[in-house]
Scaffold this active site. Structure first.
Site, PDB file in Angstrom:
ATOM      1  CG  PHE A  34      -1.924  -1.148   1.142  1.00 29.40           C
ATOM      2  CD1 PHE A  34      -2.899  -1.177   0.160  1.00 29.40           C
ATOM      3  CD2 PHE A  34      -1.829  -2.212   2.019  1.00 29.40           C
ATOM      4  CE1 PHE A  34      -3.785  -2.243   0.069  1.00 29.40           C
ATOM      5  CE2 PHE A  34      -2.706  -3.287   1.937  1.00 29.40           C
ATOM      6  CZ  PHE A  34      -3.690  -3.296   0.962  1.00 29.40           C
ATOM      7  CD  GLU A  35       3.883   1.939  -3.411  1.00 22.81           C
ATOM      8  OE1 GLU A  35       4.265   2.989  -3.929  1.00 22.81           O
ATOM      9  OE2 GLU A  35       4.495   0.859  -3.469  1.00 22.81           O
ATOM     10  CB  SER A  36      -2.426   6.041  -1.209  1.00 18.37           C
ATOM     11  OG  SER A  36      -3.193   4.906  -1.524  1.00 18.37           O
TER      12      SER A  36
END
Ligand SMILES: *[C@@H]1O[C@H](CO)[C@@H](O)[C@H](O)[C@H]1NC(C)=O
Length: 409
Positions: free
Chosen positions: A171-173
């Site tokens: 996950f990057e947000s």
């Protein structure tokens, strides 16, 4: 006298896989994970385009393959770039059925001992997690019915009868209610292990700035991970901040993550794995040769060190010698099984590399790449499940190859 329990039987079957073909081990510091699925080197055709999964599995220089990515969770959907061309839509769902991947997961696991994980997220993931913990638990249970052991013929199963070895989170947000989601997956996996003996794993790919913005809550002692591969790239704390020859580091922060493992992680035996780009175009902070050897040697000095993660398979196979050098740096025998073990390919000319470098930073769903901007030559610009940029860098235009894949030509 023939009443062998299922776990014992399973363990004895596993014992027939030669030790060179062992999957993820929490007691090893020579694990090597390579993401497959995004074709991030960006070739649409030819030997450097992403090949089917089984093409890579005989290579003993790595033992873990996270499949990238499950790009939506609530209503699950996958994106495997050009490998999606070999899949067919499953009606009544946003998923596709991939007979080759079904067959290859089984081969990679049983013949070559590979640990096959499904990576959830990627840089284009935009659902933001779940609106409530109940929704998170429901989604986890649903994913388990789709990718865990088959329990009902009415469930859409992209990998058919094959069963993955666990889940990876990228996950990057900002994501909400991930703790109940992760813990539900974990408890379903634990229950399955108890009845079948098959081991499952949970991993995550935080970026190196600590604490990780997206995965932070799960990593704050709330979820038991077997390993995390920290992305030491595209960030100030990445490989290029490593000070060669120094036992104390400034920005390069493996020590911070080792400390996390020992003092914060719910699983104190968690492995911290050094995440690196596999080629110049795979991400900023690419390092190779003696510099990478020094970084690996330094990181090995921490007891939580568990090996190396590389982004991604297509980049590694377009970079002759790289994987063999990582194996050597880790103290593994270089097998000569491919993966850029020194056979120079004529197609990887500097010209191609220059072009693809631009492509890779804008088109892939590589950790931290963006969906905005334009896509370079051969990059993906459309297709079912694709959520990135659909605008080609001039003079290229977006050409549809199939409903699953359009590329800039
Ligand atoms: C797609 O299928 C073809 C034909 O079997 C195979 O040669 C190719 O490797 C597959 N590609 C991918 C990316 O899975």
């Amino acid at each position: 006298m023939y009443s062998v329990s299922v776990p014992t039987l399973f363990a004895s079957l596993l014992a027939f896989i030669p030790s060179t073909y062992a999957g993820f081990s929490s007691s090893s510091d020579t694990n090597v994970a390579i993401y497959w699925g995004q074709n991030s080197y960006g070739q649409g055709t030819g030997s450097l385009a992403q090949q089917r999964l089984s093409y890579y599995c005989a290579n003993t220089e790595f033992n873990i393959i996270p499949l990238a990515f499950l790009i939506t969770i609530a209503n699950p959907s996958l994106n495997f770039a050009n490998a999606g061309n070999n899949c067919t839509a499953i009606s009544g769902s946003d998923l596709f059925y991939c007979p080759q991947i079904e067959e290859d997961i089984a081969t990679c696991q049983s013949t070559y001992g590979k640990t096959i994980l499904l990576s959830v997220g990627g840089s284009t993931y935009s659902e933001g997690g779940f609106s409530s913990s109940a929704a998170a638990v429901t989604a986890a249970t649903n994913l388990w019915s789709i990718f865990g052991p088959e329990t009902s013929s009415s469930v859409p199963r992209p990998f058919g009868a094959s069963v993955i070895d666990g889940f990876d989170f990228d996950f990057e947000s900002t994501v909400s209610n991930m703790i109940p989601f992760a813990n539900q997956l974990r408890s379903l996996m634990t229950a399955s292990t108890a009845s079948t003996g098959k081991q499952y794993f949970l991993t995550a790919a935080p970026q190196c700035p600590y604490p990780d913005a997206a995965d932070g809550s799960m990593l704050a002692g709330a979820v038991s991970f077997d390993a995390i591969w920290v992305q030491f790239y595209n960030n100030y704390c990445g490989l290029q901040s490593f000070t060669i020859g120094s036992s104390t580091q400034n920005n390069f922060n493996f020590d911070t993550w080792d400390n996390w493992a020992k003092t914060v992680s719910l699983n104190p035996n968690v492995k911290v794995i050094l995440g690196v780009p596999g080629n110049t175009g795979a991400g900023a902070d690419y390092e190779s040769g003696s510099t990478l050897a020094d970084i690996i040697a330094y990181s090995k000095g921490f007891s939580s060190f568990g090996g190396v993660m590389i982004w991604d398979m297509s980049q590694v196979y377009a970079n002759p010698g790289f994987l063999a050098s990582v194996a050597t740096d880790l103290g593994l025998p270089a097998s000569g099984n491919g993966g850029g073990t020194g056979t120079t390919t004529t197609s990887a000319t500097p010209t191609t590399l220059t072009t693809v470098t631009k492509t890779a930073t804008t088109t892939t769903t590589a950790p931290t790449s963006t969906a905005s901007g334009t896509v370079g030559q051969w990059g993906q610009c459309g297709g079912i499940g694709y959520t990135g940029s659909t605008v080609c860098t001039p003079p290229y235009t977006c050409v549809e190859n199939s409903e699953w894949w359009s590329q800039c030509e």
